[in-house]
Enzyme design. Structure first.
Site, PDB file in Angstrom:
ATOM      1  N   GLN A   1      22.611   2.487  22.951  1.00 39.54           N
ATOM      2  CA  GLN A   1      23.909   2.663  22.302  1.00 39.54           C
ATOM      3  C   GLN A   1      24.748   1.417  22.583  1.00 39.54           C
ATOM      4  O   GLN A   1      24.646   0.823  23.652  1.00 39.54           O
ATOM      5  CB  GLN A   1      24.613   3.926  22.809  1.00 39.54           C
ATOM      6  CG  GLN A   1      23.970   5.210  22.284  1.00 39.54           C
ATOM      7  CD  GLN A   1      24.689   6.451  22.775  1.00 39.54           C
ATOM      8  OE1 GLN A   1      24.601   6.776  23.946  1.00 39.54           O
ATOM      9  NE2 GLN A   1      25.357   7.144  21.879  1.00 39.54           N
ATOM     10  N   SER A   2      25.593   1.034  21.626  1.00 39.77           N
ATOM     11  CA  SER A   2      26.186  -0.306  21.644  1.00 39.77           C
ATOM     12  C   SER A   2      27.278  -0.480  22.678  1.00 39.77           C
ATOM     13  O   SER A   2      27.450  -1.571  23.223  1.00 39.77           O
ATOM     14  CB  SER A   2      26.735  -0.657  20.255  1.00 39.77           C
ATOM     15  OG  SER A   2      25.686  -0.662  19.310  1.00 39.77           O
ATOM     16  N   THR A   3      28.066   0.549  22.980  1.00 41.03           N
ATOM     17  CA  THR A   3      29.229   0.385  23.857  1.00 41.03           C
ATOM     18  C   THR A   3      29.247   1.472  24.920  1.00 41.03           C
ATOM     19  O   THR A   3      28.684   2.565  24.724  1.00 41.03           O
ATOM     20  CB  THR A   3      30.533   0.446  23.045  1.00 41.03           C
ATOM     21  OG1 THR A   3      30.662   1.743  22.452  1.00 41.03           O
ATOM     22  CG2 THR A   3      30.541  -0.621  21.950  1.00 41.03           C
TER      23      THR A   3
ATOM     24  N   GLN B   1      30.540   4.736  23.504  1.00 40.14           N
ATOM     25  CA  GLN B   1      29.567   5.571  22.806  1.00 40.14           C
ATOM     26  C   GLN B   1      28.696   6.336  23.792  1.00 40.14           C
ATOM     27  O   GLN B   1      28.339   7.496  23.544  1.00 40.14           O
ATOM     28  CB  GLN B   1      28.701   4.693  21.900  1.00 40.14           C
ATOM     29  CG  GLN B   1      29.449   4.081  20.732  1.00 40.14           C
ATOM     30  CD  GLN B   1      28.564   3.190  19.891  1.00 40.14           C
ATOM     31  OE1 GLN B   1      27.408   2.945  20.225  1.00 40.14           O
ATOM     32  NE2 GLN B   1      29.113   2.671  18.795  1.00 40.14           N
TER      33      GLN B   1
END
Length: 687
Positions: A19-21, A24
């Protein structure tokens, strides 16, 4: 067509989760659950050994190092992986280059790719085409989403309504506006920083003063997305951010920083947070909201900060430094346009010299100009005093006001901190009073917090008491106030006062002068003073002759020593010079050793016994003895011009030539009568 073979099943199935961040990871649990569910799909397809790679949770795929993906790619190349499972292509790669690299490696070693619905073999042309289209569509989709979101942010920023975060000292009003923080302690602390910068003219000096006085500044802290204000001693970057952020001047700015992309070790790297010049800002809206300072003050502060940055361009003056050179950073060569360097030659480094060394340092050419700084500094200082003369009383009154306000500011910050500590103590007490006494676990914790707040109040009360006593001690008395006013009426005495430091003089010069252009023509230094406001003043200063400097003994004393060296020894010369009030170049009294050093340096011969007799020269006493009269009688004849004689200076020995004494036409000296000095009421006593 079944693409899974026993060879694939003999290897491990790798599930890639990303997941990117961090946000998230904390909040988007559904996407995370779908990715972890791929373990069950791998077992359903027949794999017994399943490896989950979740090292990259919270890592963006756009150019950032991903240790989990690197580990996966290394395992694929070792032929340890039978299938790579991922939710979609964008989880594995954010661009076509990385996606096709993975496809190529999987095709070479016979590794499959799978998602929630299908299994793909990169060695098959149809599957390879489909995987390529999936990667291209994913890349295009991400680009469109990114473009839409960025354009929406820019449109909102152009209206001055976009606030990712709110600077300390402001609070959000609604969704699209900001206002000054209603907390008076926050307001006065930030305003104090701007007042001190206007006084000191240096970010570093403001920072050191705040730390020395123990004044805390507000800072933003976040607990579970809830913002709160905490107080702590500032670091340099905190003060610099306050002074350079245009929001405190009531302006809205967007796009003050940018990013730079480059390749490193075959990977794309992105550096964010690079500061842009003001002309490159995307949005700048002045008078957008209430500010702590005006826009004009903000621009003046930025210019001063830029000037203080040493070695940042040819037009930068540099910060005020220690040293006696008053024009450091202000002087510019009138021949080549470069800034002049300051050197401190001499045995003790106590002399100032300005030199144009830019061409010599950069190109090895000769230096343009070079001259001593004593006369130049004195001439420019006198010009500044002539301008400031009529403003002396106003400056004295302002200094009195500033001193009183400075002590009051420190006390005010301590009082506000005490008020905040008392509020926290009262709140802790209310929480303790509200708890059920039987719940000892909660009551014990609240009691501990209450005790901490009480201790904080006690410490703040001690600080307030100390600063109140210090303010009373520093208060101006009537005599000190009169002294301030007297100094204001005589700025020349202020300028040369022992309490006036070179740093304070330099700040005065920089407040009035933009720069000073210097030209050297022969033995003259031509100075052009550029005043703030556009006026110019031209000065001419004569250079010292070779061998002359500030500590050189004056010519009159040197000639006197040269004459006396033919009449008496060094010890007698030193005694005579001290009686005559003569001093050395450094204002020291004369001694035998100093006279000897002076003679030796100038190659003056030492006095020898009998030297005067060889030249046939007589003293006043010797001439009187030869004539058989008193010294006073000979002195009268010298004053009348009857006896030729010479004297180096008043009080020095008379020198009379023997031949001149013999040729002199003298009256009958023994029969002289009458008073030594003439007087109309004085009579002769006949005996």
């Amino acid at each position: 067509m079944n693409r899974i073979t026993p060879e694939h099943l003999s290897r491990a199935a790798w599930v890639y989760v990303r997941q990117s961040t961090p946000g998230q990871v904390r909040h988007n649990h559904e996407s995370q659950g779908r990715q972890y569910a791929l373990r069950d799909r791998a077992r359903h397809l027949g794999w017994r050994q399943v490896v989950v790679v979740d090292d990259d949770l919270g890592h963006s795929g756009g150019g950032t190092a991903r240790p989990g993906y690197d580990r996966l790619l290394a395992a694929v190349c070792r032929s340890d992986v039978g299938v790579v499972l991922s939710l979609e292509a964008s989880r594995l790669a954010r661009n076509g280059r990385e996606w096709h690299t993975l496809i190529d490696y999987c095709g070479l070693v016979g590794c499959l790719l799978a998602d929630e619905s299908s299994v793909y073999d990169p060695r098959l042309p149809d599957d390879r085409l489909l995987l390529g289209m999936k990667g291209t569509m994913s890349e295009m989709e991400l680009s469109m989403l990114r473009h839409r979101s960025e354009e929406a942010l820019r449109r909102k920023a152009r209206r001055g309504e976009l606030f990712m975060t709110v600077a300390v000292g402001y609070v959000r009003v609604g969704r699209d506006e900001v206002a000054v923080d209603p907390d008076r302690r926050v307001q006065e602390a930030i305003a104090l920083v701007f007042r001190k910068f206007a006084e000191f003219g240096s970010v570093r000096q403001v920072h050191l003063w705040l730390r020395h006085e123990g004044i805390e500044l507000p800072a933003a802290a976040y607990d579970q997305s809830q913002r709160r204000t905490v107080w702590k001693l500032p670091v340099y970057n905190t003060v610099h951010h306050l002074l350079t952020n245009p929001i405190y001047a009531g302006a809205y700015a967007f796009g003050r920083t940018g990013s730079r992309t480059y390749l490193e070790d075959g990977r794309k790297r992105v550096v964010r947070g690079l500061r842009r010049a003001r002309s490159e800002w995307e949005v700048l809206i002045r008078d957008h909201h209430d500010g702590y300072i005006t826009w004009a003050e903000y621009e003046r502060n930025q210019q001063l900060i830029a000037d203080n940055a040493n070695y940042h361009g040819a037009t930068v003056r540099g910060a005020v430094r220690k040293g006696e050179a008053l024009l450091a950073g202000l002087l510019r060569c009138g021949h080549c346009g470069r800034s002049l360097h300051v050197t401190y030659p001499g045995k003790g480094g106590n002399t100032v010299r300005y030199q144009c060394q830019g061409g010599h340092i950069n190109h090895g050419t000769e230096r343009c100009i070079s001259f001593g700084g004593l006369r130049v500094d004195r001439a420019v200082g006198e010009a500044v005093l002539r301008v400031l003369g009529p403003l002396g009383i106003d400056a004295a009154l302002h200094a009195i006001e500033e001193r009183q306000r400075a002590s009051g500011e420190v006390l005010r910050q301590a009082e506000l901190a005490l008020e905040a500590a008392r509020f926290e103590e009262r709140r802790a007490r209310r929480q303790y009073d509200a708890v059920d006494p039987d719940n000892r676990l909660v009551a014990g914790e609240l009691e501990r917090r209450w005790n901490e707040r009480l201790e904080s109040v006690r410490q703040q009360e001690e600080v307030v008491s100390e600063r109140f006593a210090s303010r009373e001690h520093e208060a101006l008395s009537g005599e000190e106030r009169e002294e301030y006013l007297a100094l204001g009426a005589d700025l020349d005495r202020v300028w040369h006062h022992e309490g006036a430091t070179p740093e304070s003089r330099k700040r005065i010069l920089r407040a009035l002068l933009v720069e000073v252009v210097a030209n050297v023509e022969g033995d003259q230094i031509k100075l052009r003073l550029h005043w703030r406001g556009g006026d110019h003043t031209e000065l001419t200063v004569r250079k010292n002759r070779s061998g002359r400097h500030r500590w050189t003994t004056d010519v009159e004393t040197g000639d006197l020593i040269r004459e006396l060296a033919r009449l008496m020894p060094d010890r007698s010369i030193a005694s005579f010079l001290n009686r005559a009030g003569k001093r050395t170049g450094k204002s020291n009294p004369w001694t035998e050793a100093r006279v000897r050093s002076f003679r030796t340096y100038r190659r003056i011969a030492v006095y020898r016994d009998g030297e005067r007799q060889e030249r046939e020269e007589l003293t006043l006493q010797e001439a009187a003895e030869r004539l058989g009269v008193s010294k006073m009688t000979v002195l009268r004849q010298i004053r009348r011009g009857a006896i030729p004689a010479r004297q180096a200076c008043k009080g020095a020995p008379w020198v009379i030539s023997v031949h001149a004494l013999e040729r002199a036409q003298l009256p009958e000296l023994a029969s002289e009568r009458g008073p030594v000095t003439a007087g109309p009421r004085q009579r002769t006593l006949e005996i």
